[in-house]
Scaffold this motif. Structure first.
Motif, short mmCIF file in Angstrom:
data_model
loop_
_atom_site.label_atom_id
_atom_site.label_comp_id
_atom_site.label_asym_id
_atom_site.label_seq_id
_atom_site.Cartn_x
_atom_site.Cartn_y
_atom_site.Cartn_z
N UNK A 87 0.85 -1.20 0.00
CA UNK A 87 0.00 0.00 0.00
C UNK A 87 0.88 1.24 0.00
N UNK A 88 1.84 1.25 0.94
CA UNK A 88 2.73 2.42 1.07
C UNK A 88 3.46 2.69 -0.26
N UNK A 89 3.81 1.60 -0.98
CA UNK A 89 4.53 1.74 -2.26
C UNK A 89 3.74 2.55 -3.28
N UNK A 90 2.40 2.53 -3.15
CA UNK A 90 1.60 3.29 -4.13
C UNK A 90 0.92 4.49 -3.45
N UNK A 91 1.62 5.02 -2.42
CA UNK A 91 1.19 6.24 -1.72
C UNK A 91 -0.15 6.12 -1.02
N UNK A 92 -0.49 4.88 -0.58
CA UNK A 92 -1.69 4.71 0.25
C UNK A 92 -1.23 4.36 1.66
#
Ligand code: E4P
Length: 217
Positions: free
Chosen positions: A133-138
């Motif tokens: 998630x963090x990898x796609x700015x979530x």
């Protein structure tokens, strides 16, 4: 909070199991590929080293074949948790396997509503992937907060197993939220032991002790 290690590398697993702090292991097809080992063989070896749940992932996408794979994997050892993807076929398989007494880890979870379905299917563990998630700015950890709230609202027994952990702050936030388990790559587990003030403090204590000329033993 329980600590699982996210690897199929048997030497890392042996080293971390020797600390007495390891509660289980998770693997996936990519980690099996990285190990270069035969799947069934390496999973059996891991189950000999670690008493806690060892996740072994199915690779079929249809319910009938996934169930056959899950039953075969479950026969490797008593502590196998069969890993199935969060799909319709995966949750159907989860229900059958859990009703037969097999531990099931539902993987590739990316939303709290998916986690709700997995709990209804009787999953032993739900694996929401925070790092991806963090990898796609979530915000991966926001999903963990929602799942904790929902599971507590309805007293679901499914354990929240935080996956795709990339750094110690993911572990800290998981503990703050009250996740049941984190599965952590070996290099991140090693980082958790470290603090520069611990190293500096120990060095100073040992220097002063040396100067006393005493010994404990
Ligand atoms: C765990 O069960 C998952 O397979 C794993 O944590 C995925 O991590 P990654 O996103 O770093 O591949």
């Amino acid at each position: 909070m329980k600590f699982f290690v996210d690897t199929a590398d048997i030497s890392d697993i042996r080293e971390l199991a020797a600390t007495g702090l390891l509660d289980g292991v998770t693997t996936n097809p990519s980690l099996i590929k990285k190990s270069g080992r035969d799947f069934m063989e390496v999973i059996a070896e891991i189950c000999d080293v670690v008493d806690g749940p060892v996740s072994a992932e199915t690779v079929a996408t249809d319910h009938a074949t996934m169930l056959k794979e899950g039953r075969k994997l479950a026969k490797i050892a008593k502590n196998i948790a069969v890993k199935v993807p969060l799909t319709v076929d995966g949750l159907k398989t989860c229900k059958v396997l859990t009703e037969a007494g097999t531990m099931v880890n539902v993987t590739l979870c990316f939303s709290a509503t998916q986690a709700l379905l997995a709990a209804k299917a009787g999953a032993t563990f739900i694996s929401p992937f925070v790092g991806r998630h963090d990898d796609i700015s979530q915000d991966g950890m926001a999903v963990i907060e929602d799942i904790r709230l929902i599971y507590d609202n309805y007293d679901f027994a499914t354990e929240i197993l935080v996956a795709s952990v990339r750094h110690p702050v993911h572990v800290l936030e998981s503990a703050r939220i009250g996740a049941d388990v984190v599965t952590v790559p070996p290099e991140v587990i090693r980082k958790l032991f470290k603090h520069p003030l611990t190293d500096r403090g120990l060095e100073a204590f040992l220097k002063d002790w040396d100067e006393t000329g005493q010994s404990i033993l």
